[in-house]
Structures are given as structure tokens and as C-alpha cells.
Design a protein around this motif. Structure first.
Motif, PDB file in Angstrom:
ATOM      1  N   LEU A   1       0.712  -1.206   0.005  1.00 48.84           N
ATOM      2  CA  LEU A   1      -0.083   0.058  -0.043  1.00 48.84           C
ATOM      3  C   LEU A   1       0.828   1.325   0.115  1.00 48.84           C
ATOM      4  CD1 LEU A   1      -1.423  -2.190   1.833  1.00 48.84           C
ATOM      5  CD2 LEU A   1      -2.941  -0.595   2.347  1.00 48.84           C
ATOM      6  N   GLN A   2       0.325   2.397  -0.798  1.00 45.09           N
ATOM      7  CA  GLN A   2       1.129   3.562  -0.943  1.00 45.09           C
ATOM      8  C   GLN A   2       0.286   4.776  -0.736  1.00 45.09           C
ATOM      9  OE1 GLN A   2       4.817   4.151  -1.116  1.00 45.09           O
ATOM     10  NE2 GLN A   2       3.853   6.070  -0.393  1.00 45.09           N
ATOM     11  N   GLU A   3       0.540   5.536   0.293  1.00 45.76           N
ATOM     12  CA  GLU A   3      -0.186   6.766   0.427  1.00 45.76           C
ATOM     13  C   GLU A   3       0.264   7.995  -0.521  1.00 45.76           C
ATOM     14  OE1 GLU A   3       0.060   4.537   4.293  1.00 45.76           O
ATOM     15  OE2 GLU A   3       1.415   5.437   2.905  1.00 45.76           O
ATOM     16  N   SER A   4      -0.702   8.650  -1.084  1.00 46.32           N
ATOM     17  CA  SER A   4      -0.318   9.835  -1.646  1.00 46.32           C
ATOM     18  C   SER A   4      -1.099  11.254  -1.444  1.00 46.32           C
ATOM     19  CB  SER A   4      -0.051   9.598  -3.177  1.00 46.32           C
ATOM     20  OG  SER A   4      -1.350   9.193  -3.670  1.00 46.32           O
ATOM     21  N   GLY A   5      -0.546  12.293  -1.590  1.00 47.57           N
ATOM     22  CA  GLY A   5      -1.357  13.656  -1.039  1.00 47.57           C
ATOM     23  C   GLY A   5      -0.528  14.656  -0.558  1.00 47.57           C
ATOM     24  N   PRO A   6      -1.165  15.714  -0.247  1.00 50.31           N
ATOM     25  CA  PRO A   6      -0.421  16.766   0.147  1.00 50.31           C
ATOM     26  C   PRO A   6      -0.028  16.576   1.411  1.00 50.31           C
ATOM     27  CG  PRO A   6      -2.834  17.267   0.358  1.00 50.31           C
ATOM     28  CD  PRO A   6      -2.625  15.942  -0.249  1.00 50.31           C
ATOM     29  N   ASP A   7       1.243  17.266   1.755  1.00 46.94           N
ATOM     30  CA  ASP A   7       1.857  17.329   2.913  1.00 46.94           C
ATOM     31  C   ASP A   7       1.506  18.421   4.122  1.00 46.94           C
ATOM     32  OD1 ASP A   7       5.023  18.353   2.006  1.00 46.94           O
ATOM     33  OD2 ASP A   7       3.332  19.356   1.666  1.00 46.94           O
ATOM     34  N   SER A   8       0.668  19.247   3.374  1.00 43.71           N
ATOM     35  CA  SER A   8       0.187  20.217   4.402  1.00 43.71           C
ATOM     36  C   SER A   8      -1.248  21.107   3.801  1.00 43.71           C
ATOM     37  CB  SER A   8       1.341  21.617   4.226  1.00 43.71           C
ATOM     38  OG  SER A   8       1.259  22.110   2.941  1.00 43.71           O
ATOM     39  N   VAL A   9      -1.795  21.479   4.578  1.00 39.42           N
ATOM     40  CA  VAL A   9      -3.316  21.817   4.373  1.00 39.42           C
ATOM     41  C   VAL A   9      -3.713  23.005   4.880  1.00 39.42           C
ATOM     42  CG1 VAL A   9      -5.736  21.174   3.962  1.00 39.42           C
ATOM     43  CG2 VAL A   9      -3.884  19.467   3.728  1.00 39.42           C
ATOM     44  N   ILE A  10      -4.413  24.000   4.603  1.00 43.21           N
ATOM     45  CA  ILE A  10      -4.985  25.189   5.335  1.00 43.21           C
ATOM     46  C   ILE A  10      -6.113  24.820   5.882  1.00 43.21           C
ATOM     47  CG2 ILE A  10      -5.641  27.462   5.031  1.00 43.21           C
ATOM     48  CD1 ILE A  10      -3.874  27.583   2.378  1.00 43.21           C
ATOM     49  N   PRO A  11      -6.272  25.366   7.123  1.00 40.64           N
ATOM     50  CA  PRO A  11      -7.312  25.208   8.053  1.00 40.64           C
ATOM     51  C   PRO A  11      -8.660  25.380   7.198  1.00 40.64           C
ATOM     52  CG  PRO A  11      -5.817  26.114   9.483  1.00 40.64           C
ATOM     53  CD  PRO A  11      -5.252  26.251   8.004  1.00 40.64           C
ATOM     54  N   SER A  12      -9.667  24.735   7.441  1.00 39.57           N
ATOM     55  CA  SER A  12     -11.044  24.764   6.630  1.00 39.57           C
ATOM     56  C   SER A  12     -10.993  24.194   5.629  1.00 39.57           C
ATOM     57  CB  SER A  12     -11.703  26.168   6.619  1.00 39.57           C
ATOM     58  OG  SER A  12     -10.947  26.905   5.669  1.00 39.57           O
ATOM     59  N   GLN A  13      -9.819  23.732   4.930  1.00 38.55           N
ATOM     60  CA  GLN A  13     -10.001  23.261   3.581  1.00 38.55           C
ATOM     61  C   GLN A  13     -10.092  21.791   3.815  1.00 38.55           C
ATOM     62  OE1 GLN A  13      -6.441  24.252   1.350  1.00 38.55           O
ATOM     63  NE2 GLN A  13      -7.478  26.143   0.561  1.00 38.55           N
ATOM     64  N   THR A  14     -10.357  20.952   2.675  1.00 41.44           N
ATOM     65  CA  THR A  14     -10.630  19.433   2.478  1.00 41.44           C
ATOM     66  C   THR A  14      -9.162  19.048   2.256  1.00 41.44           C
ATOM     67  OG1 THR A  14     -12.907  19.640   1.816  1.00 41.44           O
ATOM     68  CG2 THR A  14     -11.616  17.634   1.475  1.00 41.44           C
ATOM     69  N   LEU A  15      -8.878  17.638   2.975  1.00 42.10           N
ATOM     70  CA  LEU A  15      -7.679  16.926   2.730  1.00 42.10           C
ATOM     71  C   LEU A  15      -8.239  15.613   2.113  1.00 42.10           C
ATOM     72  CD1 LEU A  15      -4.947  16.066   3.063  1.00 42.10           C
ATOM     73  CD2 LEU A  15      -5.745  14.961   5.604  1.00 42.10           C
ATOM     74  N   ALA A  16      -7.192  15.584   0.928  1.00 45.78           N
ATOM     75  CA  ALA A  16      -7.640  14.132   0.081  1.00 45.78           C
ATOM     76  C   ALA A  16      -6.396  13.211  -0.005  1.00 45.78           C
ATOM     77  CB  ALA A  16      -8.260  14.526  -1.209  1.00 45.78           C
ATOM     78  N   LEU A  17      -6.639  12.259   0.644  1.00 49.93           N
ATOM     79  CA  LEU A  17      -5.322  11.306   0.558  1.00 49.93           C
ATOM     80  C   LEU A  17      -5.759  10.058   0.130  1.00 49.93           C
ATOM     81  CD1 LEU A  17      -4.063  11.549   4.234  1.00 49.93           C
ATOM     82  CD2 LEU A  17      -3.047  12.574   2.085  1.00 49.93           C
ATOM     83  N   THR A  18      -4.956   9.289  -1.119  1.00 52.19           N
ATOM     84  CA  THR A  18      -5.112   8.266  -1.848  1.00 52.19           C
ATOM     85  C   THR A  18      -4.226   7.195  -1.301  1.00 52.19           C
ATOM     86  OG1 THR A  18      -6.006   9.712  -3.777  1.00 52.19           O
ATOM     87  CG2 THR A  18      -5.176   7.414  -4.302  1.00 52.19           C
ATOM     88  N   CYS A  19      -4.712   6.028  -1.255  1.00 51.69           N
ATOM     89  CA  CYS A  19      -3.992   4.842  -0.988  1.00 51.69           C
ATOM     90  C   CYS A  19      -4.059   3.851  -2.505  1.00 51.69           C
ATOM     91  CB  CYS A  19      -4.543   3.956   0.015  1.00 51.69           C
ATOM     92  SG  CYS A  19      -3.543   2.705   0.320  1.00 51.69           S
ATOM     93  N   THR A  20      -2.730   3.342  -3.047  1.00 53.49           N
ATOM     94  CA  THR A  20      -2.673   2.577  -4.203  1.00 53.49           C
ATOM     95  C   THR A  20      -2.510   1.372  -3.757  1.00 53.49           C
ATOM     96  OG1 THR A  20      -2.336   4.603  -5.534  1.00 53.49           O
ATOM     97  CG2 THR A  20      -1.645   2.262  -6.240  1.00 53.49           C
ATOM     98  N   VAL A  21      -3.185   0.341  -4.108  1.00 52.85           N
ATOM     99  CA  VAL A  21      -3.071  -0.945  -3.548  1.00 52.85           C
ATOM    100  C   VAL A  21      -2.195  -1.695  -4.906  1.00 52.85           C
ATOM    101  CG1 VAL A  21      -3.851  -3.132  -2.582  1.00 52.85           C
ATOM    102  CG2 VAL A  21      -4.807  -0.844  -1.913  1.00 52.85           C
ATOM    103  N   SER A  22      -0.981  -2.408  -4.373  1.00 57.06           N
ATOM    104  CA  SER A  22      -0.745  -3.266  -5.587  1.00 57.06           C
ATOM    105  C   SER A  22      -0.640  -4.822  -4.968  1.00 57.06           C
ATOM    106  CB  SER A  22       0.932  -2.867  -5.671  1.00 57.06           C
ATOM    107  OG  SER A  22       1.529  -3.077  -4.523  1.00 57.06           O
ATOM    108  N   THR A  23      -0.946  -5.596  -6.110  1.00 57.98           N
ATOM    109  CA  THR A  23      -0.854  -7.063  -5.838  1.00 57.98           C
ATOM    110  C   THR A  23      -2.237  -7.241  -5.283  1.00 57.98           C
ATOM    111  OG1 THR A  23       1.519  -7.315  -5.533  1.00 57.98           O
ATOM    112  CG2 THR A  23       0.190  -9.118  -5.058  1.00 57.98           C
TER     113      THR A  23
END
Length: 130
Positions: A4-26
Motif C-alpha cells: 500500500l502506498q499513500e499519496s497526497g499533500p503534506d500540508s493543508v490550510i485550516p478549513s480546507q479539505t484533505l484528500a489522501l489516496t492509497c494505491t494497492v498493488s498485488t
């Protein structure tokens, strides 16, 4: 072995939306009866389960976060994504995606214990700050 590998921003401004994606291999995230979770760890605290999306597409969320989160998936890319709205500095944490096998979703078993997950990504640090 499932990776599994996570990807997404390393910083977010308050009140915004955080989106993180996980890619699954095999293997496929639709394989019976796997459960795919998001789990986080804030500085100085233990692991906190956020929610999961099941092989079937069903979802369960932490009661404390339910109003702000959703987990979706893209089966063509073998990915699942966490959406966390209205972030605050308290959402600063290292976010992990994780997977485990289980029983059919309709049995209603609880899969919120991070200790039950056997496949883990390396985690991604997210800081909420203006």
C-alpha cells in the motif's frame, strides 16, 4: 505480498479539505472479504482509526469523525481515497492506509481496531497550518 502506498499533500490550510489516496498493488481491493482503512497517529498519541471501505464498497466511519469524512474508491486504479473536510490543526497527523481480511460485511463485525490490520502503507505526514 500486498503493498500500500499513500499519496497526497503534506500540508493543508485550516478549513480546507484533505484528500489522501492509497494505491494497492498485488491483488484487488474488491477481493472478498478485504477491508481497507485509513488510520492516523497524532503527535504523542496512539493510532486512531478513521474509517474503512470494504471489498463490497460499503463504508464505516469513526463516530467522532463521521460528519467530516468520506472514503471512496476507484476500482480501475485499485485505489481508495480519504476525504476529510473542514480540517483544523488537530487533524495534523501521520496518516496510514491499511488492509486486512475478514468475513462478509453483512455479519456486522467490528474492523476498527488498528491492531487487526496486517498490510500497511509507510504513512504520510500531513500538517494543518495557515
Amino acid at each position: 505480498q500486498v503493498r500500500l502506498q499513500e499519496s497526497g499533500p503534506d500540508s493543508v490550510i485550516p478549513s480546507q479539505t484533505l484528500a489522501l489516496t492509497c494505491t494497492v498493488s498485488t491483488g484487488s481491493i474488491t477481493t472478498n472479504y478485504y477491508y481497507w482503512s485509513w488510520i492516523r497517529q497524532s503527535p504523542g498519541k496512539g493510532l486512531e482509526w478513521i474509517g474503512y471501505i470494504a471489498y463490497s464498497g460499503d463504508t464505516e466511519y469513526s463516530p467522532s469523525l463521521r460528519s467530516r469524512i468520506s472514503i471512496t474508491r476507484d476500482t480501475s486504479k485499485n485505489q481508495f481515497t480519504l476525504h476529510l473536510t473542514s480540517v483544523t490543526p488537530e487533524d495534523t497527523a501521520k496518516y496510514f492506509c491499511a488492509g486486512r481480511s475478514g468475513v462478509p460485511y453483512h455479519t456486522g463485525l467490528d474492523y476498527s481496531d488498528p491492531d487487526g490490520y496486517i498490510f500497511w502503507g509507510q504513512g504520510t505526514q500531513v500538517t494543518v497550518s495557515s
